[in-house]
Design a protein around this motif. Structure first.
Motif, mmCIF file in Angstrom:
data_model
loop_
_atom_site.group_PDB
_atom_site.id
_atom_site.type_symbol
_atom_site.label_atom_id
_atom_site.label_comp_id
_atom_site.label_asym_id
_atom_site.label_seq_id
_atom_site.Cartn_x
_atom_site.Cartn_y
_atom_site.Cartn_z
ATOM 1 N N PHE A 73 51.598 75.329 12.024
ATOM 2 C CA PHE A 73 51.148 74.367 11.003
ATOM 3 C C PHE A 73 52.429 74.097 10.080
ATOM 4 N N THR A 74 53.507 74.747 10.054
ATOM 5 C CA THR A 74 54.774 74.275 9.317
ATOM 6 C C THR A 74 55.246 73.338 10.215
ATOM 7 N N SER A 105 47.682 74.189 2.780
ATOM 8 C CA SER A 105 47.031 74.448 3.939
ATOM 9 C C SER A 105 45.717 75.261 3.586
ATOM 10 N N ILE A 107 44.303 77.275 5.956
ATOM 11 C CA ILE A 107 44.450 78.650 6.548
ATOM 12 C C ILE A 107 45.674 79.237 6.639
ATOM 13 N N GLY A 108 46.723 78.361 6.789
ATOM 14 C CA GLY A 108 48.100 78.837 7.018
ATOM 15 C C GLY A 108 48.455 79.294 8.533
ATOM 16 N N SER A 138 50.625 80.974 3.582
ATOM 17 C CA SER A 138 50.348 79.706 3.799
ATOM 18 C C SER A 138 50.993 78.849 2.784
ATOM 19 N N ASN A 139 51.994 79.005 1.908
ATOM 20 C CA ASN A 139 52.871 78.478 1.237
ATOM 21 C C ASN A 139 54.199 78.068 1.733
ATOM 22 N N SER A 157 51.965 75.078 -3.225
ATOM 23 C CA SER A 157 50.979 75.210 -2.033
ATOM 24 C C SER A 157 49.588 75.062 -2.470
ATOM 25 N N THR A 159 45.658 75.650 -1.806
ATOM 26 C CA THR A 159 44.671 75.980 -0.751
ATOM 27 C C THR A 159 43.292 75.876 -1.394
ATOM 28 N N THR A 164 42.009 70.662 0.653
ATOM 29 C CA THR A 164 43.370 70.788 0.195
ATOM 30 C C THR A 164 44.151 69.578 0.339
ATOM 31 N N GLU A 190 47.845 71.887 9.226
ATOM 32 C CA GLU A 190 46.682 72.752 9.591
ATOM 33 C C GLU A 190 47.119 72.711 11.199
ATOM 34 N N SER A 192 44.989 75.293 13.333
ATOM 35 C CA SER A 192 44.096 76.691 13.375
ATOM 36 C C SER A 192 43.197 76.648 14.606
#
Length: 416
Positions: A73-74, A105, A107-108, A138-139, A157, A159, A164, A190, A192
Motif C-alpha cells: 500500500f505504501t 488508507s 486498512i493499511g 496506516s500512516n 493520514s 482513515t 478516505t 490501498e 488489501s
C-alpha cells in the motif's frame, strides 16, 4: 484567509492502468479491470474476483532494498505521488515547509500483518521482521511520501474507510484555502486484496460471489449483489492558485467545494433516508455556489460512490436527488467502480481524478455492465458507453463504513 485552490498534478495506480493516461483511456472506453484473482489461490474462498493491479513495478519508483521494507500500500502511494509531483513540476518551486501530505488508507499494511502473523504462528516471535510495525501502520504511506519529497508542512493520514481518499483531498483543500500550506500531495492508497481481507469482507456479506468478472460489479443495476474489491492509489497536487499562476503551472481544475458528514446510524449500512449523504453533497454544492458556480448554467457530472451493493446504490440515488433537486434533470451520474472495483481507501482519490479529467475533456466515463434498471435507482447512469458533456461542475461522492460521507466539487478552470 480564503484562497482559491487548484489541481496541478495527478498520479494513478489502478486495476485499469498504472499511469493517468492509461487509466483515463480505459475508463472512457469502458475497459473492465475486474478479473479472477491471480495473486493467490481462491479454492477455499467464496469470492473469486477482484480488481487487481497487475502492471505495477515498485522498482520504477523505489530501490530494491526499499521494496522489502515497505508494504504494497505504501509502494502504491509512492508510485501515485511520484507521478503527480512530476506532472505538477512543483518540486523546485515551493518552500518545503509550505508543502504537505494528506495521504490516507482505509486498512493499511494488511499484507504485512498477514505475513507476520503466519510467521508468529509457525516460527515464533523471534522471526518477526524488525520492519513489521513501520510497514503495517496506516500512516506510514503519508510519512514515506513526505520523506521522499521533503514535505515539511502538515502531514496527516486520514482513515475514514471508503471515504478516505475524498476526505484526504477535502481536508487538504481546506488547509490550503485557509493559508496553512501552499500545496499538498493528497490522496488515498490501498493494497488489501489478501486471503484474510477477502474472507473478512465476504463473511460480513459485503462482497459479490458472482464469478463472471463482466457481471460482478454492476452499480445501480437491479441484479447487483455486492461489491468487488479493488486496489491501488491516487494522488493529486492541490495548490494555491496564485502560487500556481506565478510558476506557470498547468491547471487541471479548481476545487470549489467539500462536504463531510456522518450518518451516525450503523457501522456498515447507509441511512435509509440518505440524510448524511445528501447533506455532504449539499455542503459541497453550497460552497461551490458561494464561489460563483451557477448550477443552472450547465450539465453536472457526478462520479458516484456506486459500489454495486443493494443498499448503497439505492441510498446514494436518494441522496443525489435530495441534494440536486430540480437540477437533477441536467445531471449525469456514473460509477467507475464498474471498471476498477472498489479501491477502498484509494477510491475517492482515483475517482476525483476521473471527475477532473471528465471536466477537462468533456467526456463522462460509463457505468459498464448495466442492463436491468432498478425502480429505486432511476437516474441517468450513463450505461455502458461514454457520453460527451458540456459541464463546468463535477462532483465526486464517497460513502464509507462507519457512516462517513464525503463529497468534492470541482470547477473547470478557464483562467478567470
Amino acid at each position: 484567509m480564503n484562497r482559491r485552490v487548484v489541481i496541478t498534478g495527478c498520479g494513478v495506480v489502478s486495476p485499469v492502468g498504472s499511469n493517468v493516461d492509461t487509466f483515463w483511456e480505459s475508463l472512457v472506453n469502458g475497459k473492465c479491470g475486474i478479473d479472477l484473482i491471480k495473486k493467490f489461490d481462491t479454492a477455499d474462498l467464496k469470492v473469486k474476483v477482484a480488481g487487481e493491479v497487475l502492471d505495477f513495478d515498485p522498482l520504477d519508483y523505489i530501490k530494491k532494498n526499499e521494496v522489502r521494507k515497505t508494504d504494497i500500500f505504501t509502494q502504491y502511494a509512492l508510485g501515485a505521488a511520484i507521478q503527480a509531483m512530476a506532472d505538477s513540476g512543483i518540486q523546485d518551486h515551493i518552500d518545503p515547509t509550505r508543502l504537505g501530505v494528506y495521504m490516507g488508507s482505509g486498512i493499511g499494511g494488511i499484507h504485512t500483518l498477514e505475513t507476520e502473523c503466519a510467521k508468529m504462528a509457525t516460527k515464533g516471535p523471534s522471526r518477526i521482521s524488525p520492519h513489521f510495525i513501520p510497514m503495517m501502520i496506516s500512516n506510514i504511506a503519508a510519512g514515506t511520501v513526505a520523506i521522499r519529497f521533503n514535505a515539511q508542512g502538515p502531514c496527516v493520514s486520514v482513515t475514514t474507510a471508503c471515504a478516505t481518499g475524498t476526505n484526504s483531498i477535502g481536508e487538504a483543500y481546506r488547509v490550503i484555502k485557509h493559508g496553512y500550506a501552499d500545496a499538498i500531495i493528497a490522496g488515498g492508497t490501498e493494497g488489501s486484496i489478501t486471503p484474510l481481507a477477502v474472507a473478512g469482507f465476504t463473511n460480513c456479506m459485503a462482497l459479490t460471489t458472482t464469478t463472471d468478472p463482466s457481471q460482478a460489479c454492476i452499480p445501480f443495476d437491479k441484479r447487483r449483489n455486492g461489491f468487488v474489491m479493488g486496489e491501488g492509489a491516487g494522488a493529486l497536487i492541490l495548490e494555491d492558485l496564485e502560487t500556481a499562476l506565478k510558476r506557470g503551472a498547468k491547471i487541471y481544475a479548481e476545487v470549489v467545494g467539500y462536504g463531510n458528514t456522518c450518518d451516525a446510524y450503523h457501522i456498515t449500512a447507509p441511512h435509509p433516508e440518505a440524510i448524511g449523504g445528501a447533506r455532504a453533497i449539499s455542503q459541497a454544492l453550497a460552497e461551490a455556489q458561494e464561489l460563483g458556480v451557477i448550477l443552472e448554467d450547465s450539465q453536472i457530472y457526478i462520479n458516484a460512490h456506486g459500489t454495486s451493493t443493494p443498499l448503497n446504490d439505492k441510498s446514494e440515488t436518494l441522496a443525489i436527488k435530495k441534494a440536486l433537486g430540480d437540477n437533477i434533470t441536467r445531471t449525469l451520474v456514473s460509477s467507475t467502480k464498474s471498471m476498477t472495483g472498489h479501491m477502498l481507501g484509494a477510491a475517492g482519490a482515483v475517482e476525483a481524478i476521473a471527475s477532473v479529467l471528465a471536466l477537462r475533456d468533456g467526456v463522462v466515463p460509463p457505468t459498464i455492465g448495466y442492463s436491468e434498471p432498478d425502480p429505486d435507482c432511476d437516474l441517468d447512469y450513463v450505461p455502458n458507453v461514454k457520453r460527451e458533456i458540456q459541464s463546468d461542475l463535477a462532483l465526486s461522492v464517497s460513502l464509507g463504513f462507519g457512516g462517513h460521507n464525503g463529497c468534492l466539487a470541482f470547477r473547470k478552470y478557464t483562467g478567470v
